[in-house]
Design a protein around this motif. Structure first.
Motif, mmCIF file in Angstrom:
data_model
loop_
_atom_site.group_PDB
_atom_site.id
_atom_site.type_symbol
_atom_site.label_atom_id
_atom_site.label_comp_id
_atom_site.label_asym_id
_atom_site.label_seq_id
_atom_site.Cartn_x
_atom_site.Cartn_y
_atom_site.Cartn_z
ATOM 1 N N ILE A 1 -13.754 -9.084 31.830
ATOM 2 C CA ILE A 1 -14.318 -8.814 30.509
ATOM 3 C C ILE A 1 -13.196 -8.360 29.589
ATOM 4 O O ILE A 1 -12.390 -7.505 29.948
ATOM 5 N N ASN A 2 -13.201 -8.919 28.387
ATOM 6 C CA ASN A 2 -12.166 -8.582 27.413
ATOM 7 C C ASN A 2 -12.547 -7.393 26.547
ATOM 8 O O ASN A 2 -11.759 -6.984 25.692
ATOM 9 N N TYR A 3 -13.754 -6.851 26.732
ATOM 10 C CA TYR A 3 -14.174 -5.689 25.964
ATOM 11 C C TYR A 3 -13.747 -4.414 26.691
ATOM 12 O O TYR A 3 -13.567 -4.395 27.908
ATOM 13 N N ASN A 4 -13.637 -3.315 25.896
ATOM 14 C CA ASN A 4 -13.309 -2.042 26.529
ATOM 15 C C ASN A 4 -14.566 -1.412 27.127
ATOM 16 O O ASN A 4 -15.685 -1.890 26.921
ATOM 17 N N VAL A 5 -14.357 -0.302 27.830
ATOM 18 C CA VAL A 5 -15.460 0.320 28.567
ATOM 19 C C VAL A 5 -16.535 0.836 27.628
ATOM 20 O O VAL A 5 -17.739 0.691 27.869
ATOM 21 N N SER A 6 -16.138 1.480 26.537
ATOM 22 C CA SER A 6 -17.115 2.056 25.609
ATOM 23 C C SER A 6 -17.999 0.976 25.005
ATOM 24 O O SER A 6 -19.208 1.175 24.814
ATOM 25 N N THR A 7 -17.428 -0.179 24.708
ATOM 26 C CA THR A 7 -18.226 -1.256 24.133
ATOM 27 C C THR A 7 -19.260 -1.768 25.135
ATOM 28 O O THR A 7 -20.432 -1.972 24.807
ATOM 29 N N VAL A 8 -18.844 -1.919 26.374
ATOM 30 C CA VAL A 8 -19.764 -2.432 27.395
ATOM 31 C C VAL A 8 -20.875 -1.421 27.692
ATOM 32 O O VAL A 8 -22.048 -1.781 27.849
ATOM 33 N N MET A 9 -20.538 -0.122 27.735
ATOM 34 C CA MET A 9 -21.514 0.895 28.136
ATOM 35 C C MET A 9 -22.453 1.297 27.020
ATOM 36 O O MET A 9 -23.549 1.783 27.282
ATOM 37 N N THR A 10 -22.040 1.114 25.754
ATOM 38 C CA THR A 10 -22.862 1.603 24.631
ATOM 39 C C THR A 10 -23.534 0.491 23.856
ATOM 40 O O THR A 10 -24.548 0.728 23.203
ATOM 41 N N ASN A 11 -23.026 -0.711 23.908
ATOM 42 C CA ASN A 11 -23.591 -1.810 23.129
ATOM 43 C C ASN A 11 -24.764 -2.417 23.893
ATOM 44 O O ASN A 11 -24.587 -3.147 24.870
ATOM 45 N N LYS A 12 -25.963 -2.140 23.427
ATOM 46 C CA LYS A 12 -27.152 -2.617 24.118
ATOM 47 C C LYS A 12 -27.399 -4.104 23.874
ATOM 48 O O LYS A 12 -28.163 -4.745 24.617
ATOM 49 N N ASP A 13 -26.835 -4.670 22.812
ATOM 50 C CA ASP A 13 -27.064 -6.072 22.493
ATOM 51 C C ASP A 13 -26.043 -7.002 23.138
ATOM 52 O O ASP A 13 -26.137 -8.224 22.995
ATOM 53 N N LEU A 14 -25.086 -6.447 23.843
ATOM 54 C CA LEU A 14 -24.041 -7.262 24.444
ATOM 55 C C LEU A 14 -24.600 -7.996 25.669
ATOM 56 O O LEU A 14 -25.224 -7.401 26.537
ATOM 57 N N GLN A 15 -24.393 -9.301 25.730
ATOM 58 C CA GLN A 15 -24.811 -10.105 26.861
ATOM 59 C C GLN A 15 -23.586 -10.728 27.505
ATOM 60 O O GLN A 15 -22.689 -11.217 26.828
ATOM 61 N N LEU A 16 -23.581 -10.719 28.821
ATOM 62 C CA LEU A 16 -22.464 -11.295 29.563
ATOM 63 C C LEU A 16 -22.692 -12.793 29.697
ATOM 64 O O LEU A 16 -23.637 -13.233 30.361
ATOM 65 N N ASN A 17 -21.870 -13.570 29.066
ATOM 66 C CA ASN A 17 -22.022 -15.011 29.063
ATOM 67 C C ASN A 17 -21.134 -15.616 30.140
ATOM 68 O O ASN A 17 -19.911 -15.487 30.083
ATOM 69 N N PRO A 18 -21.694 -16.280 31.132
ATOM 70 C CA PRO A 18 -20.872 -16.769 32.243
ATOM 71 C C PRO A 18 -20.223 -18.125 31.996
ATOM 72 O O PRO A 18 -19.648 -18.686 32.927
ATOM 73 N N ASP A 19 -20.324 -18.663 30.775
ATOM 74 C CA ASP A 19 -19.806 -20.010 30.584
ATOM 75 C C ASP A 19 -18.342 -20.034 30.175
ATOM 76 O O ASP A 19 -17.780 -21.106 29.960
ATOM 77 N N GLY A 20 -17.729 -18.889 30.071
ATOM 78 C CA GLY A 20 -16.315 -18.873 29.730
ATOM 79 C C GLY A 20 -15.456 -18.725 30.973
ATOM 80 O O GLY A 20 -15.778 -17.970 31.893
ATOM 81 N N LYS A 21 -14.345 -19.439 31.028
ATOM 82 C CA LYS A 21 -13.502 -19.411 32.216
ATOM 83 C C LYS A 21 -12.803 -18.073 32.404
ATOM 84 O O LYS A 21 -12.334 -17.760 33.488
ATOM 85 N N ASP A 22 -12.723 -17.303 31.347
ATOM 86 C CA ASP A 22 -12.042 -16.019 31.460
ATOM 87 C C ASP A 22 -12.972 -14.902 31.951
ATOM 88 O O ASP A 22 -12.529 -13.776 32.107
ATOM 89 N N TYR A 23 -14.211 -15.207 32.166
ATOM 90 C CA TYR A 23 -15.160 -14.161 32.533
ATOM 91 C C TYR A 23 -15.438 -14.157 34.033
ATOM 92 O O TYR A 23 -15.220 -13.166 34.713
ATOM 93 N N LEU A 24 -15.956 -15.255 34.564
ATOM 94 C CA LEU A 24 -16.323 -15.302 35.974
ATOM 95 C C LEU A 24 -15.162 -15.857 36.779
ATOM 96 O O LEU A 24 -14.717 -16.977 36.562
ATOM 97 N N GLN A 25 -14.673 -15.051 37.732
ATOM 98 C CA GLN A 25 -13.504 -15.464 38.499
ATOM 99 C C GLN A 25 -13.899 -16.284 39.729
ATOM 100 O O GLN A 25 -13.432 -17.402 39.915
ATOM 101 N N TYR A 26 -14.787 -15.750 40.598
ATOM 102 C CA TYR A 26 -15.214 -16.475 41.798
ATOM 103 C C TYR A 26 -16.503 -15.806 42.283
ATOM 104 O O TYR A 26 -16.851 -14.707 41.855
ATOM 105 N N PRO A 27 -17.266 -16.460 43.157
ATOM 106 C CA PRO A 27 -18.555 -15.897 43.597
ATOM 107 C C PRO A 27 -18.390 -14.537 44.247
ATOM 108 O O PRO A 27 -17.400 -14.261 44.932
ATOM 109 N N TYR A 28 -19.410 -13.693 44.073
ATOM 110 C CA TYR A 28 -19.365 -12.342 44.637
ATOM 111 C C TYR A 28 -19.525 -12.422 46.152
ATOM 112 O O TYR A 28 -20.319 -13.222 46.668
#
Length: 863
Positions: A502-529
């Motif tokens: 994730i390119n966002y900082n911790v405060s943005t991820v923890m406080t922004n309720k409207d933020l959605q994690l979009n898995p269609d970008g190559k920079d987001y999902l690295q490999y299956p959990y």
């Protein structure tokens, strides 16, 4: 182990026992617990059977033992329980037992009667002591009143002489000289004294006032210490009263009222010296009574302690004797009156063990004639017997609660051992809650010997303890699914880190309720959990519910369809065992085809979609092109075909090549299965019956026409027409067969749809459990976590206690019970309805262990 999958093979046997050896042989069979006797005297009254006198003697001995047990419990004496089960005594030992119990009962009753008489005398003396003490105050007040009255009368006479000028004559002077003595004697009222229960005193006072029209004077004082009622040993509170009145008429009324209110009257002297002398005598007698009472209680205690050491064993012996004679009453006597004949169901594998027990019983009795055990041919349905141990017993009880399996029918219990806790865990998936449940079950398993020895009457505890292995497995499986869901008390475990970049900082991820994690970008999902769900979804409040909804809904359908297909596959084992080939062709095959081509095909579409479509894939397998499986299935059933994708999107109309051809074909084949199930079996039976009716007489192999029809052909025709075992329709009308088959076909077709939808409860309860845990965390525990300083520590301690209580009571107990009931329904209705008839009756052997565990002295019989 084979009997776990299918009930034991049973046989009906006839047993011949010599009269002198019958008792010992039945005793050995009771210890073995593998024989179920039939009542050969169903029309004989229970009071007209041969061993009714022995049963009555056992009833009388049991009554005496219950009396001893009641007295022992009254004194709080512990009863010795070694946990061992003594053998049933020989008939000649009954006389010694009867004499022992008679002696103990008579001695104890005599001691109790003497103790009750002493306690009653002690109570009377105690009440008299309180009367003498309390009434002294009343008499002192009365004497003061009389002195005042005499002085007033004398003063009035002297004043009258001075006013009139006449001197008093000798009569008046004599009156003055005797005034105090005569006034005390003439004007002192009569009185009665006694004690009465404190709660009756107000009504007693009102009745005295009304009945005597206010011409009585009542004084009362409470006795502070409670008194023991000698009849029942209860503590009662009483009050002392004294009633002053004049005349015999009032005296009669007062005594009748006292008698009506059960007040106890005691003699009370008028003179103070007499009262003091009586009080001293009462105290002396009370001291003597205390000494005698102590000795009586010591003797009673010694008698009860001696009886308590053997009471448990006595109960076991008497109940075993009674059970043996109850069983002997089921037997018949032969014409010589020297042999007892019995009929019994026994497992085939245990016939040798039963014969060994019969030999031991014969040797114990000293008889020289061995018992005879013969197998019999019968057309009756044998009882169902599934061997269980302490682990499988609870799972078998879940199955038997729905209905006892038909004889030799497939037993769902071994499969339920795995599927039941797993389906429960799908709904209850939380590592923390599952750990609490597993620890509770493990504690009961580790302490099972001590807990089983307590033998409590609490039904709720007995249910929990009986299902300790089920609770343990449900907890362990819930811990596993909790790790899959990555859910522990509504929070995630960050074991392997996160695979999201994730390119966002911790405060943005923890406080922004409207933020959605979009898995269609190559920079987001690295490999299956590696295992379970990525913990990053815990903070994805925007689309967490959407993702978990889709995930758990599809998992529920997949598990449900596999579970139902497995149930249909189990029906094949039943048809194969009972050689019901007609049911295989006209029931099993169309059922499997119908279920696979429609619902298992829908499951395959889910796996194809998961495999082909992904957020990072380009068109035509991108996330945008992924079709809805539900819409695809509905269009397939309605023959509408799949809708074409929008232009210039690069998406395909179908998920795989040939989908447009195979889907209508699958639906048509599934529709053909409906008349196949509906008409196939009845028409086949009708055809075979017609062939059997017009079958001509065939010549057998030796060429003798007098033997009639060929037996082999008759058996073959009957087997094809109706089958064997559970699938027989030999004596059933064709109209009933058509109706019966129509009901089953409609039930299966509609049930396949409703049962598939019923498995969505796995998704619904899992989501509800997770959300309820999250609400409890955010609305309760987070309050204590927000406080700082020493106040925050105190606040956290209080809030954590509340949160822990609510977690155990609501999320573990209530939610666990709800998930348990839903899992039970999935097994009883959705799974077992595919193959399990449950129309048998349980094997109930004559067993001393079962009789003693249930705490009943009665043996299961048809009397």
């Amino acid at each position: 182990m084979g009997s776990l999958f299918r009930s034991e093979e049973m046989t009906l046997c006839q047993l011949f026992l010599q009269s002198e050896a019958a008792y010992a042989c039945v005793s050995e069979l009771g210890e073995l617990g593998l024989v179920q006797f039939r009542d050969l005297n169903p029309d004989v009254n229970a009071f007209q059977r041969k061993f009714v006198n022995e049963v009555r003697r056992c009833d009388e001995m049991e009554r005496k033992l219950r009396y001893l047990e009641k007295e022992i419990k009254k004194d709080g004496i512990p009863m010795l329980d070694t946990g061992e089960s003594p053998e049933a005594p020989q008939p000649r030992e009954m006389i010694d037992l009867e004499a022992t119990f008679e002696k103990l009962e008579n001695e104890l009753r005599e001691v109790n009667q003497n103790a009750e008489a002493l306690k009653r005398n002690f109570l009377e003396l105690t009440e008299l002591k309180h009367i003498l003490r309390k009434t002294q105050v009343f008499f002192d007040e009365q004497e003061v009143g009389l002195n005042t009255t005499t002085e007033s009368m004398t003063r009035a006479l002297i004043t009258d002489e001075a006013r009139t000028g006449h001197s008093m004559g000798p009569v008046q002077l004599g009156f003055l000289e005797k005034s105090r003595e005569q006034l005390t004697e003439d004007y002192l009222p009569c009185f009665v004294a006694g004690v009465i229960l404190r709660e009756r005193l107000p009504a007693f006072e009102r009745m005295l006032w009304r009945a005597c029209r206010g011409n009585v004077f009542l004084r009362q004082a409470m006795i502070e210490a409670p008194l023991e009622d000698p009849s029942n040993g209860d503590q009662v509170y009483k009050s002392v009263f004294i009633i002053f009145f004049q005349g015999d008429q009032l005296k009669t009324r007062v005594k009748k009222i006292c008698e009506g209110f059960r007040a106890t009257l005691y003699p009370c002297p008028e003179a103070p010296a007499d009262r003091r002398e009586m009080a001293m005598g009462v105290m002396t007698r009370i001291e003597d009574l205390n000494t005698v009472l102590g000795q009586t209680q010591d003797h009673r205690h010694r008698v009860l302690v001696a009886a308590a050491k053997n009471l448990k064993n006595w109960f076991i012996k008497v109940r075993k004797i009674k059970a043996i004679y109850h069983t002997l009453n089921l037997f018949n006597l032969d014409v010589t009156q020297k042999c007892l004949i019995a009929e019994c169901w026994v497992p085939v594998l245990d016939i040798e063990t039963i014969q060994l027990s019969l030999r031991r019983g014969t040797e114990r009795s000293g008889s020289s004639v061995p018992p005879i055990l013969n197998r019999m041919q019968t057309f009756e349905n044998p009882p169902t017997y599934n061997r269980t141990n302490k682990f499988t017993k609870a799972f078998q009880a879940l199955i038997d609660a729905y209905g006892v399996a038909t004889y030799r029918e497939m037993n769902p219990a071994p499969y339920t051992i795995i599927t039941f806790p797993f389906l429960f865990a799908v709904m209850f998936g939380d590592f923390g809650h599952g750990m609490i449940m597993a620890l509770f079950g493990l504690w009961m398993i580790r302490k099972e010997k001590g807990l089983a020895a307590q033998k409590t009457d609490n039904e709720i505890w007995n249910i929990f303890f009986g299902g300790r292995y089920i609770i343990f497995l449900m907890g362990v499986f819930s811990m596993y699914t909790g790790l899959i869901y990555n859910d522990m008390f509504s929070k995630s475990l960050n074991i392997f880190g996160t695979n999201w970049k994730i390119n966002y900082n911790v405060s943005t991820v923890m406080t922004n309720k409207d933020l959605q994690l979009n898995p269609d970008g190559k920079d987001y999902l690295q490999y299956p959990y590696p295992f379970g769900i990525d913990p990053i979804w815990q903070v994805a409040t925007g689309n967490k519910i959407i993702f978990m909804n889709a995930y758990k809904m599809k998992i529920s359908i997949i598990l449900g369809v596999i579970h139902m297909i497995f149930g249909v596959a189990m029906s094949y084992q039943n048809h194969k065992y009972f050689k019901n080939h007609v049911a295989v062709v006209y029931e099993f095959i169309p059922q499997v085809i119908f279920l696979v081509l429609l619902f298992f095909y829908m499951v395959l579409l889910m796996f194809i979609k998961w495999n082909r479509y992904a957020a990072n894939n380009p068109a035509p397998y991108s996330a945008y092109c992924a079709p809805s499986i539900l819409i695809t299935f509905i269009n397939m059933v309605l023959f509408k075909g799949q809708p074409e994708p929008p232009q210039n999107t690069g998406c395909y109309q179908y998920i795989y090549s040939g989908q447009g051809f195979f889907e209508p074909l699958f639906v048509l084949i599934a529709l053909v299965c409906v008349p196949w199930m509906l008409l196939g079996k009845p028409l086949h039976i009708k055809k075979q019956r017609k062939i059997a009716n017009i079958q001509s007489i065939q010549v057998v192999g030796n060429g003798d026409p007098e033997t009639g029809l060929n037996p082999d052909s008759i058996v073959s025709t009957a087997a094809e027409a109706g089958g064997h075992g559970a699938g027989s329709h030999d004596n059933e009308e064709m109209s009933e067969i058509f109706i019966h088959q129509g009901i089953h076909t409609i039930e299966y077709v509609l049930g396949s749809i409703s049962h598939t939808a019923s498995y969505l409860r796995l998704w619904a309860l899992s989501l509800a459990h997770a959300q309820l845990a999250d609400v409890l965390w955010s609305m309760v525990l987070s309050i204590g976590l927000k406080q700082e300083g020493w106040l925050g520590g105190v606040m956290l301690w209080v809030v954590f206690s509340i949160w822990a209580v609510l977690t155990v009571s609501i999320l573990v107990l209530m939610e666990g019970l709800s998930a348990f009931l839903h899992t039970l329904r999935l097994h009883w209705v959705e799974f077992q309805s595919k193959f399990y008839a449950g129309q048998g009756y349980a094997f109930q052997p004559f067993s001393f262990d079962v009789m003693l565990d249930t705490g009943s002295s009665e043996v299961a019989s048809s009397e």
